[in-house]
Design a protein around this motif. Sequence first.
Motif, PDB file in Angstrom:
ATOM      1  N   VAL A 233       7.914   3.369  -5.861  1.00 28.74           N
ATOM      2  CA  VAL A 233       8.489   5.002  -5.451  1.00 28.74           C
ATOM      3  C   VAL A 233       8.635   5.150  -6.648  1.00 28.74           C
ATOM      4  O   VAL A 233       8.817   4.982  -7.656  1.00 28.74           O
ATOM      5  CB  VAL A 233       9.824   4.230  -5.616  1.00 28.74           C
ATOM      6  N   SER A 234       7.367   6.898  -6.208  1.00 29.44           N
ATOM      7  CA  SER A 234       7.660   7.882  -7.835  1.00 29.44           C
ATOM      8  C   SER A 234       9.087   9.112  -7.288  1.00 29.44           C
ATOM      9  O   SER A 234       8.676   9.838  -6.023  1.00 29.44           O
ATOM     10  CB  SER A 234       6.818   8.279  -7.198  1.00 29.44           C
TER      11      SER A 234
ATOM     12  N   SER B 277       1.033  -1.152   0.784  1.00 31.61           N
ATOM     13  CA  SER B 277      -0.330  -0.024  -0.156  1.00 31.61           C
ATOM     14  C   SER B 277       1.167   1.084  -0.072  1.00 31.61           C
ATOM     15  O   SER B 277      -0.053   2.387  -0.330  1.00 31.61           O
ATOM     16  CB  SER B 277      -1.121  -0.047   1.448  1.00 31.61           C
ATOM     17  N   LYS B 278       2.029   0.711   0.174  1.00 34.68           N
ATOM     18  CA  LYS B 278       3.168   2.060   0.252  1.00 34.68           C
ATOM     19  C   LYS B 278       3.136   3.277  -1.017  1.00 34.68           C
ATOM     20  O   LYS B 278       3.875   2.090  -1.433  1.00 34.68           O
ATOM     21  CB  LYS B 278       3.761   1.731   1.489  1.00 34.68           C
ATOM     22  N   VAL B 279       2.957   4.359  -1.090  1.00 32.45           N
ATOM     23  CA  VAL B 279       4.307   4.860  -1.668  1.00 32.45           C
ATOM     24  C   VAL B 279       4.224   5.973  -1.743  1.00 32.45           C
ATOM     25  O   VAL B 279       4.732   6.878  -0.490  1.00 32.45           O
ATOM     26  CB  VAL B 279       2.830   6.039  -2.909  1.00 32.45           C
ATOM     27  N   VAL B 280       6.296   5.165  -2.040  1.00 26.89           N
ATOM     28  CA  VAL B 280       7.464   6.617  -1.446  1.00 26.89           C
ATOM     29  C   VAL B 280       7.637   7.703  -2.326  1.00 26.89           C
ATOM     30  O   VAL B 280       8.112   7.716  -3.754  1.00 26.89           O
ATOM     31  CB  VAL B 280       8.864   5.557  -0.957  1.00 26.89           C
ATOM     32  N   LEU B 281       7.892   8.874  -2.159  1.00 27.97           N
ATOM     33  CA  LEU B 281       8.011  10.101  -2.836  1.00 27.97           C
ATOM     34  C   LEU B 281       9.220  10.994  -2.525  1.00 27.97           C
ATOM     35  O   LEU B 281       9.639  10.482  -1.230  1.00 27.97           O
ATOM     36  CB  LEU B 281       6.567  11.026  -2.777  1.00 27.97           C
TER      37      LEU B 281
ATOM     38  N   HIS C  63       7.179  10.598   2.707  1.00 29.47           N
ATOM     39  CA  HIS C  63       8.151  11.233   1.796  1.00 29.47           C
ATOM     40  C   HIS C  63       9.638  10.399   2.499  1.00 29.47           C
ATOM     41  O   HIS C  63       9.540  10.527   3.457  1.00 29.47           O
ATOM     42  CB  HIS C  63       7.560  12.533   2.169  1.00 29.47           C
ATOM     43  N   VAL C  64      10.709  11.239   1.346  1.00 28.10           N
ATOM     44  CA  VAL C  64      11.850  10.695   2.036  1.00 28.10           C
ATOM     45  C   VAL C  64      12.420  12.057   2.280  1.00 28.10           C
ATOM     46  O   VAL C  64      12.291  12.738   1.250  1.00 28.10           O
ATOM     47  CB  VAL C  64      12.703  10.287   0.630  1.00 28.10           C
ATOM     48  N   PRO C  65      12.741  12.814   3.105  1.00 29.08           N
ATOM     49  CA  PRO C  65      12.733  13.755   3.487  1.00 29.08           C
ATOM     50  C   PRO C  65      14.795  14.495   3.247  1.00 29.08           C
ATOM     51  O   PRO C  65      15.190  13.612   2.874  1.00 29.08           O
ATOM     52  CB  PRO C  65      13.405  14.303   4.522  1.00 29.08           C
ATOM     53  N   GLU C  66      14.644  15.565   2.475  1.00 25.22           N
ATOM     54  CA  GLU C  66      15.731  16.218   2.280  1.00 25.22           C
ATOM     55  C   GLU C  66      16.834  16.385   3.882  1.00 25.22           C
ATOM     56  O   GLU C  66      16.236  16.819   4.970  1.00 25.22           O
ATOM     57  CB  GLU C  66      15.355  17.815   1.272  1.00 25.22           C
TER      58      GLU C  66
ATOM     59  N   ALA D  56      13.091   4.139   4.041  1.00 27.66           N
ATOM     60  CA  ALA D  56      11.873   4.306   3.289  1.00 27.66           C
ATOM     61  C   ALA D  56      11.436   2.747   2.277  1.00 27.66           C
ATOM     62  O   ALA D  56      10.454   2.454   2.797  1.00 27.66           O
ATOM     63  CB  ALA D  56      11.358   5.577   2.551  1.00 27.66           C
ATOM     64  N   ILE D  57      12.095   2.798   1.827  1.00 28.78           N
ATOM     65  CA  ILE D  57      11.092   1.135   1.533  1.00 28.78           C
ATOM     66  C   ILE D  57      11.528  -0.266   1.626  1.00 28.78           C
ATOM     67  O   ILE D  57      12.691  -0.216   1.924  1.00 28.78           O
ATOM     68  CB  ILE D  57      11.841   1.682  -0.844  1.00 28.78           C
ATOM     69  N   ASP D  58      10.369  -0.292   2.419  1.00 26.40           N
ATOM     70  CA  ASP D  58      10.158  -1.692   2.526  1.00 26.40           C
ATOM     71  C   ASP D  58       9.435  -2.719   2.054  1.00 26.40           C
ATOM     72  O   ASP D  58       8.998  -2.369   1.075  1.00 26.40           O
ATOM     73  CB  ASP D  58       9.769  -1.674   3.697  1.00 26.40           C
TER      74      ASP D  58
END
Length: 395
Positions: free
Chosen positions: A164-165, A111-115, A139-142, A156-158
């Motif tokens: 992953v967008s 279900s997860k979308v990583v941006l 969200h993957v932060p800076e 973040a990616i699991d």
Amino acid sequence: MATPAASSHPVEAGALPDRIRHRFPIFERRLYINSCSQGALSDAVRAAYEQYLDDWDEKGAPWEYWVERGEAARATFARLVNAAPDEVAVTTSLSAGVSALASGLRYARRSKVVLTDWEFPTIGQIWHAQESRGARVVHVPEAADGTITLAHFERAIDDDTLLVSITHVCYRNGAKLDVEPIVRLAHERGALVLLDAYQSIGSEPVDVRALGVDFLAAGVLKYLLGSAGLAFFYARRDLVERVWPTATGWFADRDIFEMDHRDYSPSATASRFQSGTPPVPAIYAGIAGMELMEEIGLAETREHVLGLHSRLLEGLDGLGARVLTPRRPERRGALLCVASTDAAALVEALERDGIVTSSRDGNLRISPHAYNSAEDVDVVVETLSRHQELLARGT
Ligand SMILES: Cc1ncc(COP(=O)(O)O)c(C=O)c1O
């Protein structure tokens, strides 16, 4: 327009603009260095629009020919990104292609979308819209140093990550992601990768196979020298039929001439990510723009632009300006961003001197392309030197 500053640089990197600049009439009136917003209008794109009007006027409704033009646009884009035409959808915006994808994913098993926090708003908005359908957006932060490292993605990616967008080049700071390791990591963990290549396409070679991405979206408006209304969506062939878009239209059908309003049978090709009537005028223009960039050369353009960057960075450093774009050439696109105390006022001040730039996020955006010259860079630096109060200082 301001006069060029005296420069100690040899006239390096002059061959490309010498060869092509005459095809972009705007340079007779302005110094255009804003391709991150919109490419300059070429004689070829103007002629393509005139051809569209002539065809409409002479033939009335040549839809077979117009559909064939759409196929030519698809094939041209496919060639540019090293895809097959049946892996490419012709869309009216990047958002339309990504929305078709988002509508066709199920957020159940994963279900997860990583941006990243570098995404263009449309990407964040489309994925957050899927929360009502069960998606979980992370969200993957800076980092503090302004980068997004692989370690951030590792966290973040699991095994719940569906997609992953990521953006190739950030529209706000010009930073470029190192795509391949992110793709490798995502694939190792069973996730797919969508690349927003709008800020890189046309300014450098972009190869879907070399990058390994599963999906890619981009439009022709910027470095591909086309106009608003035409974009493309790539889906790797073996994934096409695994996605069932519910945001759709008759040009996504397996046979658009079947005209069956009692059925939904999406195309077996990436056309399933399309929607309604194609943007015919923008298709004429887009083909002309893409062919012109092919003729100019993507690798040559990249090398040329990096040469202009070196000169620009030297000039900006000389002014004590704060550059937000990474220094390492491989970590930046064609766009250089400069911190400003009032970016809108700085864009206006440059505009008064005949220089077209833009701003985002409080920063000035300077985005050279194949048609820009070393002299353009010197003029920009010289003009900025007269507006130092609008440059933000420090680190
Ligand atoms: C990185 C990026 N993605 C997406 C877009 C917008 O795409 P569209 O309006 O075609 O949906 C832009 C436009 O500025 C962009 O810079």
